[in-house]
Design a protein around this motif. Structure first.
Motif, mmCIF file in Angstrom:
data_model
loop_
_atom_site.group_PDB
_atom_site.id
_atom_site.type_symbol
_atom_site.label_atom_id
_atom_site.label_comp_id
_atom_site.label_asym_id
_atom_site.label_seq_id
_atom_site.Cartn_x
_atom_site.Cartn_y
_atom_site.Cartn_z
ATOM 1 N N ALA A 144 38.872 47.602 98.431
ATOM 2 C CA ALA A 144 37.471 48.041 98.500
ATOM 3 C C ALA A 144 36.518 46.850 98.436
ATOM 4 C CB ALA A 144 37.185 49.022 97.367
ATOM 5 N N GLU A 145 36.785 45.926 97.527
ATOM 6 C CA GLU A 145 35.922 44.742 97.370
ATOM 7 C C GLU A 145 35.934 43.908 98.653
ATOM 8 O OE1 GLU A 145 34.073 44.005 94.758
ATOM 9 O OE2 GLU A 145 34.988 44.881 92.973
ATOM 10 N N ASP A 146 37.119 43.774 99.245
ATOM 11 C CA ASP A 146 37.271 43.012 100.478
ATOM 12 C C ASP A 146 36.432 43.647 101.592
ATOM 13 O OD1 ASP A 146 38.557 41.083 102.303
ATOM 14 O OD2 ASP A 146 39.525 42.871 103.130
ATOM 15 N N LEU A 147 36.457 44.973 101.653
ATOM 16 C CA LEU A 147 35.682 45.685 102.679
ATOM 17 C C LEU A 147 34.182 45.503 102.483
ATOM 18 C CD1 LEU A 147 37.188 49.175 103.481
ATOM 19 C CD2 LEU A 147 36.355 47.457 105.087
ATOM 20 N N LEU A 148 33.734 45.561 101.237
ATOM 21 C CA LEU A 148 32.313 45.349 100.944
ATOM 22 C C LEU A 148 31.875 43.998 101.512
ATOM 23 C CD1 LEU A 148 31.807 46.499 97.229
ATOM 24 C CD2 LEU A 148 30.848 47.545 99.276
ATOM 25 N N GLU A 149 32.749 43.004 101.304
ATOM 26 C CA GLU A 149 32.443 41.654 101.764
ATOM 27 C C GLU A 149 32.436 41.582 103.289
ATOM 28 O OE1 GLU A 149 34.400 37.509 100.481
ATOM 29 O OE2 GLU A 149 33.911 38.912 98.850
ATOM 30 N N ARG A 150 33.469 42.163 103.911
ATOM 31 C CA ARG A 150 33.572 42.127 105.373
ATOM 32 C C ARG A 150 32.394 42.827 106.043
ATOM 33 N NH1 ARG A 150 39.550 44.130 106.783
ATOM 34 N NH2 ARG A 150 38.936 43.776 108.929
ATOM 35 N N LEU A 151 31.880 43.863 105.397
ATOM 36 C CA LEU A 151 30.771 44.611 105.994
ATOM 37 C C LEU A 151 29.411 44.075 105.536
ATOM 38 C CD1 LEU A 151 32.270 48.199 105.712
ATOM 39 C CD2 LEU A 151 32.029 46.840 107.800
ATOM 40 N N GLY A 152 29.445 43.079 104.659
ATOM 41 C CA GLY A 152 28.203 42.457 104.204
ATOM 42 C C GLY A 152 27.344 43.398 103.373
ATOM 43 N N ILE A 153 27.988 44.210 102.539
ATOM 44 C CA ILE A 153 27.223 45.149 101.715
ATOM 45 C C ILE A 153 26.902 44.532 100.367
ATOM 46 C CG2 ILE A 153 27.319 47.374 100.506
ATOM 47 C CD1 ILE A 153 28.887 48.209 103.161
ATOM 48 N N ASP A 154 25.627 44.581 100.074
ATOM 49 C CA ASP A 154 25.088 43.995 98.869
ATOM 50 C C ASP A 154 25.373 44.849 97.651
ATOM 51 O OD1 ASP A 154 23.779 41.884 97.901
ATOM 52 O OD2 ASP A 154 21.983 42.166 99.151
ATOM 53 N N ARG A 155 25.722 44.208 96.548
ATOM 54 C CA ARG A 155 25.993 44.937 95.301
ATOM 55 C C ARG A 155 24.842 45.866 94.903
ATOM 56 N NH1 ARG A 155 30.332 45.881 92.946
ATOM 57 N NH2 ARG A 155 31.995 44.541 93.567
ATOM 58 N N GLN A 156 23.600 45.419 95.140
ATOM 59 C CA GLN A 156 22.484 46.265 94.688
ATOM 60 C C GLN A 156 22.326 47.527 95.535
ATOM 61 O OE1 GLN A 156 21.365 42.831 95.373
ATOM 62 N NE2 GLN A 156 19.497 43.002 96.599
ATOM 63 N N GLU A 157 23.048 47.586 96.678
ATOM 64 C CA GLU A 157 23.003 48.802 97.507
ATOM 65 C C GLU A 157 23.956 49.876 96.972
ATOM 66 O OE1 GLU A 157 20.818 49.176 100.049
ATOM 67 O OE2 GLU A 157 20.119 47.183 99.494
ATOM 68 N N LEU A 158 24.838 49.489 96.032
ATOM 69 C CA LEU A 158 25.833 50.434 95.540
ATOM 70 C C LEU A 158 25.182 51.524 94.700
ATOM 71 C CD1 LEU A 158 28.875 48.171 94.581
ATOM 72 C CD2 LEU A 158 28.303 49.221 96.774
ATOM 73 N N VAL A 159 25.731 52.724 94.831
ATOM 74 C CA VAL A 159 25.178 53.900 94.166
ATOM 75 C C VAL A 159 26.240 54.449 93.226
ATOM 76 C CG1 VAL A 159 24.349 56.248 94.600
ATOM 77 C CG2 VAL A 159 23.833 54.440 96.227
ATOM 78 N N ASP A 160 25.823 54.840 92.020
ATOM 79 C CA ASP A 160 26.815 55.307 91.054
ATOM 80 C C ASP A 160 26.887 56.826 90.958
ATOM 81 O OD1 ASP A 160 24.372 55.689 89.938
ATOM 82 O OD2 ASP A 160 24.821 54.765 88.020
ATOM 83 N N GLN A 161 26.031 57.539 91.705
ATOM 84 C CA GLN A 161 25.994 58.983 91.513
ATOM 85 C C GLN A 161 26.434 59.749 92.745
ATOM 86 O OE1 GLN A 161 21.876 58.862 90.203
ATOM 87 N NE2 GLN A 161 22.502 60.221 88.549
#
Length: 176
Positions: A144-161
């Protein structure tokens, strides 16, 4: 029970992300209209997903509310009469809300990538790394972490709900 690692993020540019995912995924996506009704459930979440008049899935799952990758445990039962089942469960337990979305589903190995357009909420990316019985949550988190990086998704875009909670919150703010 099946297990997966899930991550959800808010999406600003749907088509740009669609292009990025299309480049790395296995084959063409499926577009699925999903209408989820949630029921009051003390031990987790219970939702009935209507996929067609004669096809639905009753899904029970338990998942912590946290922004990073999280392990979800779930059970799924199929139904050929979702409307009648929705009525029965609503009478028995009470409905907790409804989430209607158009989901674009891409597969990448053991990972399901969902580009979701959620009615009343906006665009989101959710992915589920489906764990084999022999795999640890840590192995899924690494994917999952690798995919976040490959897609250039910023940590602050993550949603917890969950979408349901986001919609309910929005509703509360809306009435205020």
């Amino acid at each position: 029970m099946a297990r997966n690692i899930e991550i959800k993020a808010k999406v600003d540019d749907f088509s740009a992300l669609y292009e990025k995912i299309a480049l790395i995924s296995d084959g063409l996506p499926d577009i699925i209209e999903q209408d989820d009704t949630f029921f009051i459930c003390p031990h987790g979440r219970l939702k009935l997903r209507t996929l067609a008049v004669d096809r639905g899935e009753l899904i029970f799952y338990q998942r912590p509310d946290q922004a990073g990758p999280k392990t979800s445990f779930y059970m799924l039962s199929e139904t050929h009469d979702p409307d009648s089942l929705r009525e029965t469960l609503t009478l028995a337990y009470g409905a907790a809300g409804r989430v209607i979305k158009q989901r674009t589903l891409f597969m990448l190995g053991q990972t399901r990538l969902h580009l979701d357009r959620v009615k009343g909420l906006g665009d989101y990316l959710e992915f589920e790394v489906v764990l084999e019985d022999s795999e640890t949550p840590e192995q899924g988190i690494a994917i999952a972490e690798d995919l976040l990086e490959r897609l250039g998704i910023d940590r602050q875009e993550l949603v917890d709900q969950a979408y349901l909670d986001l919609l309910n919150q929005k509703g509360k703010h809306h009435h205020a």
